[in-house]
Design an enzyme around this catalytic site. Structure first.
Site, short mmCIF file in Angstrom:
data_model
loop_
_atom_site.label_atom_id
_atom_site.label_comp_id
_atom_site.label_asym_id
_atom_site.label_seq_id
_atom_site.Cartn_x
_atom_site.Cartn_y
_atom_site.Cartn_z
CG ASP A 207 13.09 -98.62 1.30
OD1 ASP A 207 14.25 -98.50 0.84
OD2 ASP A 207 12.34 -99.57 1.00
CG HIS A 250 13.84 -112.79 -1.43
ND1 HIS A 250 12.97 -113.17 -2.42
CD2 HIS A 250 13.80 -111.43 -1.42
CE1 HIS A 250 12.44 -112.10 -2.99
NE2 HIS A 250 12.92 -111.04 -2.40
#
Length: 351
Positions: A207, A250
């Site tokens: 990340d 998403h």
């Protein structure tokens, strides 16, 4: 005729629709109670609204009115003396609950979610997200500029995921001794659950640096088997045997998702697989939480929740092939894909 069947009642229909429109007041009350920490003061037993107001620094009458509404939905109960106590569901609002929902509630009702949802008509008339018009920049760019709001988001996502990480990890098929790369894995709650469930695995949490700074991987049972890797998944991801994308795709458009998936494909070791963990929407009118979350994606971000066929097409665009969809005890499913064609480049073009 007195025996004729009654026809449709337009007044009843209108009243039902109006009742639906009032529904937004429940999450507003839920946020208010979570924000002032009411549940934390009920862990020891029932209290009157006046006592709770003194403890939380709030107005007693207005606090009573908020709790009265929440009691109609089973988060609190009033006893014969008018005192409020926590129910099993309400206990999850405590900050120190074994699995606390408080941070997730604060995230889901934060102005960054709440305001775009209230102006959802912008999405219908102008297309795209309502977020940019309200806040002046896209969702994640806003967070990059606003550290307190970013903290609300990441803490909320960690709390959101805490309810689902272990049962989803149990449903994932990981090869023996594999290196699992959690792409965009946030604070690492899911990767920790995977490593705790499978002592033979190693993990990489990938990340951005400011997110990794808050990771929660250093727990008993995982030490020595994980590392962190700072980076941007639109540019590249670390190599591994399994790449996991949990509640990532998403957030993004199909083209952006294809970029991320191509990067995963390039970084997969031979025989590797990609596991996308997202809602898989059922067809037709079947109720599913993902259909509500889809509107949050529409209003605040640029992504969407997807059907199985949507995922199949998305994988194909990145040189991957959907192999199966594994339901879990949560609202999410595990959508598995493998490399389709030569492993060097998407679409079968050698490097």
């Amino acid at each position: 005729m007195s025996g004729a069947p009654a026809g449709p009642d337009p007044r009843r229909a209108a009243a039902a629709v109006i009742d639906e429109a009032l529904g937004y007041l429940y999450p507003a009350a839920l946020r208010a109670a979570a924000e002032v920490g009411v549940a934390d003061h009920l862990a020891g037993g029932p209290r009157a609204a006046a006592e709770l107001a003194e403890l939380t620094g709030t107005d007693a009458d207005n606090l009573f009115r908020v709790l009265r509404l929440l009691a109609t939905r089973g988060l609190f109960e009033q006893d014969e003396r008018g005192r409020f106590r926590l129910t099993e569901a309400g206990d999850a609002l405590r900050t120190d609950a074994p699995v606390s929902a408080r941070s997730a509630v604060l995230m889901l009702t934060d102005p960054t979610m709440w305001r775009p949802a209230g102006e959802m008509a912008r999405c219908l008339t102008g297309g795209g997200s309502a977020f940019d018009a309200i806040f002046g920049v896209p969702f994640f760019e806003h967070f990059a500029r606003d550290a307190p709001t970013a903290a609300v988001f990441h803490d909320g996502m960690a709390a959101f995921s805490e309810t689902e990480n272990a049962p989803i990890a149990a449903c994932c098929d990981f090869p023996p001794n594999a290196v699992v790369v959690d792409v965009g894995g946030g604070h690492g709650g899911f990767l920790a659950a995977v490593l705790l469930a499978r002592p033979d695995l190693k993990g990489v949490l990938h990340d951005e640096g400011h997110v990794l700074a808050g990771h929660r991987l250093d727990v008993d049972g995982t030490r020595g088997r994980w590392s962190t890797a700072e980076g941007d998944f639109f540019a590249a991801v670390p190599p591994g045997d399994v790449h996991v994308l949990k509640r990532i795709l998403h957030d993004w458009t199909d083209d952006q998702c294809a970029t991320v998936l191509r990067n995963c494909r390039r970084a997969l070791r031979p025989g590797g697989r990609v596991l996308v963990i997202d809602a898989v929407l059922p067809p037709g009118d079947v109720p599913h939480q993902g259909k509500a979350l889809d509107l949050m994606m529409m209003a605040s971000l640029v992504g969407r929740e997807r059907t199985e066929e949507d995922f199949r097409a998305l994988f194909a665009s990145a040189g991957l092939r959907l192999t199966r969809v594994v339901p879990t005890p949560t609202v999410l499913s595990v959508v598995e894909a493998v490399v389709d064609g030569p492993a060097d480049e998407p679409g079968g073009t050698p490097r």
